[in-house]
Write an enzyme that holds these catalytic residues in place. Structure first.
Site, PDB file in Angstrom:
ATOM      1  N   HIS A  91     -21.712 -30.456 -35.173  1.00  0.00           N
ATOM      2  CA  HIS A  91     -20.665 -30.685 -36.166  1.00  0.00           C
ATOM      3  C   HIS A  91     -19.306 -30.819 -35.487  1.00  0.00           C
ATOM      4  O   HIS A  91     -19.010 -30.116 -34.534  1.00  0.00           O
ATOM      5  CB  HIS A  91     -20.625 -29.525 -37.163  1.00  0.00           C
ATOM      6  CG  HIS A  91     -19.654 -29.764 -38.270  1.00  0.00           C
ATOM      7  ND1 HIS A  91     -19.970 -30.540 -39.357  1.00  0.00           N
ATOM      8  CD2 HIS A  91     -18.363 -29.386 -38.447  1.00  0.00           C
ATOM      9  CE1 HIS A  91     -18.919 -30.609 -40.169  1.00  0.00           C
ATOM     10  NE2 HIS A  91     -17.931 -29.915 -39.636  1.00  0.00           N
ATOM     11  N   ASP A 140     -26.261 -29.788 -37.149  1.00  0.00           N
ATOM     12  CA  ASP A 140     -25.130 -29.534 -38.043  1.00  0.00           C
ATOM     13  C   ASP A 140     -25.651 -29.029 -39.382  1.00  0.00           C
ATOM     14  O   ASP A 140     -26.543 -29.649 -39.964  1.00  0.00           O
ATOM     15  CB  ASP A 140     -24.377 -30.873 -38.227  1.00  0.00           C
ATOM     16  CG  ASP A 140     -23.176 -30.767 -39.164  1.00  0.00           C
ATOM     17  OD1 ASP A 140     -22.882 -29.664 -39.633  1.00  0.00           O
ATOM     18  OD2 ASP A 140     -22.542 -31.806 -39.393  1.00  0.00           O
ATOM     19  N   SER A 153     -15.996 -34.039 -42.299  1.00  0.00           N
ATOM     20  CA  SER A 153     -16.286 -32.688 -42.774  1.00  0.00           C
ATOM     21  C   SER A 153     -15.675 -32.471 -44.168  1.00  0.00           C
ATOM     22  O   SER A 153     -15.976 -33.237 -45.085  1.00  0.00           O
ATOM     23  CB  SER A 153     -15.769 -31.691 -41.733  1.00  0.00           C
ATOM     24  OG  SER A 153     -16.296 -30.425 -41.964  1.00  0.00           O
TER      25      SER A 153
END
Ligand SMILES: *[C@@H]1O[C@H](CO)[C@@H](O)[C@H](O)[C@H]1NC(C)=O
Ligand SMILES: *[C@@H]1O[C@H](CO)[C@@H](O)[C@H](O)[C@H]1NC(C)=O
Length: 403
Positions: free
Chosen positions: A373, A343, A189
């Site tokens: 995600h 995501d 991320s």
């Protein structure tokens, strides 16, 4: 009696509505995810109210989850774990105990959390680093970079880079008995964003002689200027990372000023003069057909140039690695990119894979059809998701063969 019944009915509808999240059919563990999402949304609502009442920033409340999950550095029978500092930046260091005399591999890891929350010492990250160290017989350096809203870009990047520069010195590698040809960076991320940015920067840094063998980007955030990609449209309300939370993370990476967030919500934060950069994030060009299906490309509608003037970081490849031109991508190391179908950040990762391939960089793209995600975080109790376990296994197996 009737009133009670009616009350109960209304309460159940409210609870059902609150717990309900649009979880796609192919995602396993639906109930676990719904409950977890309800918990996250509750924290989000508390954060919004706290901010409105003037009790501090939204992220102060979100940060409580990180604090709650903090775990101290504890060694076990396989890995020695310590907290220390590299170049004045705190890191958590994992040294495997197995095969003490053989040269080791190494990984520098950047945790996720939108540059605002998360920590190397958070339980899911601590477990992942420990496991990586043990399985790969690798020294793992997990970086505790400073966070927004207290610190904005480029602090996060600079902390990350300071650690990498310190670590990639022969004297330091010798001290830990590391094979200088087998070092990677990795991150998920916002941490994937830092890993990608650091890797680009290293390529053109004359001070650093030791090269990375691999970069690993797990569902990374890679660009600021088009927040209306098919993945943002399809997953705007997905559990764990909604579009509005991602917009908040992006804007807080640069500033406390909420007008940037508002402009980002409607994709009106980039000026016309940027037209040269839009081609790097033109999803109509970079995404394979199956990810474009059913979507019509709308070039970002241009706002004024006030935001990029005030926050030049918005266009800086150290914050948005997808905005680097091809000459900055050529020569990057072997890249492993993992993306999740459900995501908002999916298309950032896919576009980067396309752009790197075009620049001649070897890319392995792992796409997980049934993941949301943050999946790799959900491999420790209380929330264990099968897609996360699969992703973590593939990641470690791939590294074992390629690092
Ligand atoms: C932004 O807000 C945070 C937390 O409220 C504060 O610590 C920081 O100093 C602020 N930054 C600026 C530039 O005002
Ligand atoms: C985006 O890509 C498509 C397909 O290659 C192209 O037709 C279009 O002109 C591009 N738009 C912009 C703004 O670059």
């Amino acid at each position: 009696m009737r009133i009670k019944f009616l009350g109960l009915l209304i309460a159940s509808v409210l609870v059902a509505y609150y717990i309900y999240a649009p979880i796609p059919d192919n995602v396993e563990d639906q109930w676990k995810l719904m409950l977890f999402d309800a918990f996250l949304r509750t924290v989000g609502h508390v954060a919004t109210i706290a901010e409105k009442l003037g009790f501090g920033n939204y992220m102060d409340v979100m940060m409580k989850i990180t604090t709650m999950e903090y775990t101290p550095p504890v060694s076990d029978e396989k890995v020695i774990v310590t907290d220390t500092k590299f170049n004045d930046v705190p890191v958590r260091l994992y040294i495997p105990k197995g095969q003490p005399d053989s040269l080791k591999r190494a990984m520098i890891y950047f945790h996720g959390g939108g540059w605002c929350v998360g920590a190397a010492g958070m339980k899911p990250y601590d477990s992942l680093s420990r496991w990586t160290s043990e399985k790969l017989n690798a020294v793992v350096v997990s970086v505790e970079y400073r966070l927004a809203p207290k610190y904005h870009f480029p602090t996060q990047f600079e902390d990350a880079y300071a650690v990498v520069k310190y670590f990639l010195q022969s004297s330091v590698l010798d001290q830990y008995n590391i094979d200088s040809r087998r070092i990677c960076v990795s991150g998920d991320s916002a941490g994937g964003n830092l890993a990608a940015a650091v890797t680009q920067q290293l390529l053109h840094d004359p001070d650093v002689k030791i090269k990375l063998k691999v970069q690993v980007l797990l569902y990374p955030a890679l660009q600021t200027i088009d927040l209306d990609l098919p993945s943002y449209r399809e997953n705007a309300n997905m559990p764990v990372l909604s579009k509005s939370l991602m917009v908040r993370f992006w804007s807080q990476y640069f500033t406390n000023d909420t007008s940037l967030k508002e402009a980002m919500e409607t994709n009106q934060h980039g000026p016309t003069e940027l037209s040269g950069l839009y081609k790097f994030v033109n999803w109509s060009h970079w995404l394979p057909e199956r990810f474009k299906k059913g979507h019509i490309y709308i070039a970002p509608s241009h706002g004024s140039s006030k935001f990029v003037q005030k926050y030049p970081g918005l266009l800086d490849p150290r914050a948005a690695p997808l905005l680097a031109d091809e000459t900055k991508l050529r020569g990057l190391p072997l890249t492993y990119i993992c993306t999740c179908q459900h995501d908002v950040l999916r298309d950032d990762g896919i576009m980067y894979a396309s752009r790197l391939r075009e620049a001649g960089v070897p890319v392995i793209h792992e796409h997980v059809e049934d993941a949301i995600h943050g999946a790799i975080m959900f491999t420790t109790s209380p929330l264990i998701l099968s897609a996360g376990q699969r992703m973590a296994n593939n990641y470690i197996n791939w590294l074992n063969e390629n690092l």
